[in-house]
Design a protein around this motif. Structure first.
Motif, mmCIF file in Angstrom:
data_model
loop_
_atom_site.group_PDB
_atom_site.id
_atom_site.type_symbol
_atom_site.label_atom_id
_atom_site.label_comp_id
_atom_site.label_asym_id
_atom_site.label_seq_id
_atom_site.Cartn_x
_atom_site.Cartn_y
_atom_site.Cartn_z
ATOM 1 N N MET A 36 -52.789 66.312 -60.842
ATOM 2 C CA MET A 36 -51.360 66.335 -60.574
ATOM 3 C C MET A 36 -50.575 65.595 -61.650
ATOM 4 S SD MET A 36 -51.422 65.722 -56.463
ATOM 5 C CE MET A 36 -50.136 66.783 -55.834
ATOM 6 N N GLY A 37 -51.274 64.986 -62.590
ATOM 7 C CA GLY A 37 -50.602 64.350 -63.713
ATOM 8 C C GLY A 37 -50.152 62.919 -63.501
ATOM 9 N N TYR A 38 -50.418 62.334 -62.347
ATOM 10 C CA TYR A 38 -50.018 60.946 -62.093
ATOM 11 C C TYR A 38 -51.025 59.992 -62.705
ATOM 12 C CZ TYR A 38 -46.778 62.730 -58.579
ATOM 13 O OH TYR A 38 -45.775 63.381 -57.937
ATOM 14 N N ARG A 39 -50.536 58.872 -63.191
ATOM 15 C CA ARG A 39 -51.397 57.818 -63.711
ATOM 16 C C ARG A 39 -50.777 56.477 -63.357
ATOM 17 N NH1 ARG A 39 -54.418 59.801 -68.826
ATOM 18 N NH2 ARG A 39 -54.241 62.009 -68.451
ATOM 19 N N PRO A 40 -51.601 55.555 -62.861
ATOM 20 C CA PRO A 40 -51.044 54.229 -62.555
ATOM 21 C C PRO A 40 -50.796 53.457 -63.834
ATOM 22 C CG PRO A 40 -53.393 54.247 -62.147
ATOM 23 C CD PRO A 40 -53.005 55.658 -62.506
ATOM 24 N N SER A 41 -49.807 52.604 -63.796
ATOM 25 C CA SER A 41 -49.583 51.722 -64.934
ATOM 26 C C SER A 41 -50.685 50.674 -64.935
ATOM 27 C CB SER A 41 -48.216 51.042 -64.821
ATOM 28 O OG SER A 41 -48.217 50.153 -63.718
ATOM 29 N N SER A 42 -50.784 49.920 -65.992
ATOM 30 C CA SER A 42 -51.828 48.896 -66.044
ATOM 31 C C SER A 42 -51.512 47.738 -65.107
ATOM 32 C CB SER A 42 -51.996 48.379 -67.478
ATOM 33 O OG SER A 42 -50.789 47.801 -67.920
ATOM 34 N N ARG A 43 -50.278 47.664 -64.670
ATOM 35 C CA ARG A 43 -49.864 46.599 -63.760
ATOM 36 C C ARG A 43 -49.880 47.122 -62.323
ATOM 37 N NH1 ARG A 43 -45.016 42.442 -64.899
ATOM 38 N NH2 ARG A 43 -46.321 40.760 -64.175
ATOM 39 N N ASN A 44 -50.523 46.394 -61.422
ATOM 40 C CA ASN A 44 -50.618 46.778 -60.009
ATOM 41 C C ASN A 44 -51.231 48.161 -59.816
ATOM 42 O OD1 ASN A 44 -49.319 44.346 -59.174
ATOM 43 N ND2 ASN A 44 -47.351 45.251 -59.675
ATOM 44 N N SER A 45 -52.192 48.493 -60.643
ATOM 45 C CA SER A 45 -52.748 49.846 -60.598
ATOM 46 C C SER A 45 -53.473 50.146 -59.293
ATOM 47 C CB SER A 45 -53.675 50.077 -61.785
ATOM 48 O OG SER A 45 -54.741 49.147 -61.775
ATOM 49 N N HIS A 46 -54.118 49.151 -58.693
ATOM 50 C CA HIS A 46 -54.827 49.414 -57.445
ATOM 51 C C HIS A 46 -53.862 49.779 -56.319
ATOM 52 C CE1 HIS A 46 -58.125 47.098 -59.444
ATOM 53 N NE2 HIS A 46 -58.755 48.168 -59.015
ATOM 54 N N ILE A 47 -52.752 49.081 -56.237
ATOM 55 C CA ILE A 47 -51.785 49.396 -55.177
ATOM 56 C C ILE A 47 -51.101 50.734 -55.461
ATOM 57 C CG2 ILE A 47 -49.707 48.222 -56.000
ATOM 58 C CD1 ILE A 47 -49.547 47.131 -53.044
ATOM 59 N N ALA A 48 -50.934 51.077 -56.729
ATOM 60 C CA ALA A 48 -50.347 52.376 -57.076
ATOM 61 C C ALA A 48 -51.260 53.504 -56.611
ATOM 62 C CB ALA A 48 -50.105 52.462 -58.587
ATOM 63 N N VAL A 49 -52.564 53.311 -56.748
ATOM 64 C CA VAL A 49 -53.515 54.324 -56.303
ATOM 65 C C VAL A 49 -53.472 54.457 -54.787
ATOM 66 C CG1 VAL A 49 -55.972 54.912 -56.159
ATOM 67 C CG2 VAL A 49 -55.006 54.088 -58.318
ATOM 68 N N VAL A 50 -53.354 53.336 -54.073
ATOM 69 C CA VAL A 50 -53.258 53.374 -52.614
ATOM 70 C C VAL A 50 -52.007 54.144 -52.189
ATOM 71 C CG1 VAL A 50 -52.901 51.967 -50.533
ATOM 72 C CG2 VAL A 50 -54.595 51.274 -52.231
ATOM 73 N N LYS A 51 -50.877 53.864 -52.811
ATOM 74 C CA LYS A 51 -49.629 54.561 -52.466
ATOM 75 C C LYS A 51 -49.713 56.049 -52.774
ATOM 76 C CE LYS A 51 -46.596 50.582 -52.799
ATOM 77 N NZ LYS A 51 -45.458 49.976 -53.454
ATOM 78 N N PHE A 52 -50.311 56.379 -53.911
ATOM 79 C CA PHE A 52 -50.482 57.787 -54.259
ATOM 80 C C PHE A 52 -51.383 58.480 -53.239
ATOM 81 C CE2 PHE A 52 -53.024 61.117 -56.263
ATOM 82 C CZ PHE A 52 -52.018 61.984 -56.644
ATOM 83 N N THR A 53 -52.468 57.812 -52.858
ATOM 84 C CA THR A 53 -53.400 58.383 -51.879
ATOM 85 C C THR A 53 -52.689 58.667 -50.562
ATOM 86 O OG1 THR A 53 -55.241 57.204 -52.885
ATOM 87 C CG2 THR A 53 -55.575 58.017 -50.671
ATOM 88 N N GLU A 54 -51.815 57.766 -50.137
ATOM 89 C CA GLU A 54 -51.069 57.992 -48.900
ATOM 90 C C GLU A 54 -50.184 59.226 -49.025
ATOM 91 O OE1 GLU A 54 -47.994 55.822 -45.807
ATOM 92 O OE2 GLU A 54 -48.872 54.664 -47.430
ATOM 93 N N THR A 55 -49.545 59.380 -50.161
ATOM 94 C CA THR A 55 -48.661 60.519 -50.372
ATOM 95 C C THR A 55 -49.424 61.838 -50.370
ATOM 96 O OG1 THR A 55 -47.160 59.159 -51.676
ATOM 97 C CG2 THR A 55 -46.982 61.525 -51.971
ATOM 98 N N VAL A 56 -50.566 61.854 -51.030
ATOM 99 C CA VAL A 56 -51.309 63.096 -51.206
ATOM 100 C C VAL A 56 -52.304 63.362 -50.079
ATOM 101 C CG1 VAL A 56 -52.918 64.310 -52.729
ATOM 102 C CG2 VAL A 56 -51.019 63.027 -53.699
ATOM 103 N N MET A 57 -53.025 62.328 -49.647
ATOM 104 C CA MET A 57 -54.125 62.524 -48.707
ATOM 105 C C MET A 57 -53.799 62.104 -47.277
ATOM 106 S SD MET A 57 -56.184 63.807 -50.853
ATOM 107 C CE MET A 57 -57.703 63.933 -49.961
ATOM 108 N N GLY A 58 -52.764 61.314 -47.096
ATOM 109 C CA GLY A 58 -52.400 60.888 -45.753
ATOM 110 C C GLY A 58 -52.656 59.408 -45.505
ATOM 111 N N GLU A 59 -52.065 58.935 -44.432
ATOM 112 C CA GLU A 59 -52.082 57.511 -44.113
ATOM 113 C C GLU A 59 -53.478 56.997 -43.745
ATOM 114 O OE1 GLU A 59 -49.636 54.375 -41.299
ATOM 115 O OE2 GLU A 59 -49.141 56.490 -41.235
ATOM 116 N N ASP A 60 -54.314 57.835 -43.124
ATOM 117 C CA ASP A 60 -55.653 57.387 -42.737
ATOM 118 C C ASP A 60 -56.428 56.846 -43.938
ATOM 119 O OD1 ASP A 60 -55.214 58.069 -40.122
ATOM 120 O OD2 ASP A 60 -56.299 59.973 -40.240
#
Length: 73
Positions: free
Chosen positions: A1-25
């Protein structure tokens, strides 16, 4: 989908992206493990049980398969 986390707070960015794409579970589980990882790595006070590790590996495997299915339908 072309998204990439920045080097800052990348783990939380991945969590937020996962919620958007895969759902809250998935994002709830990932965020919980992200926090535990942070404590274990940086505070050295976190503890992850064998069953928690097994459960998160199982969920990660399911998540990886779902991502593969979205990439290659």
């Amino acid at each position: 989908m072309g998204y990439r986390p920045s080097s800052r707070n990348s783990h939380i960015a991945v969590v937020k992206f996962t919620e958007t794409v895969m759902g809250e579970d998935y994002s709830i589980c990932m965020d919980r493990m992200r926090r535990k990882r942070h404590r274990a790595v940086y505070d050295r006070t976190g503890f992850i049980s064998k069953s928690e590790a097994h459960n998160v590996v199982t969920k990660a495997s399911i998540l990886i398969q779902k991502v593969k299915n979205r990439i290659n339908p």
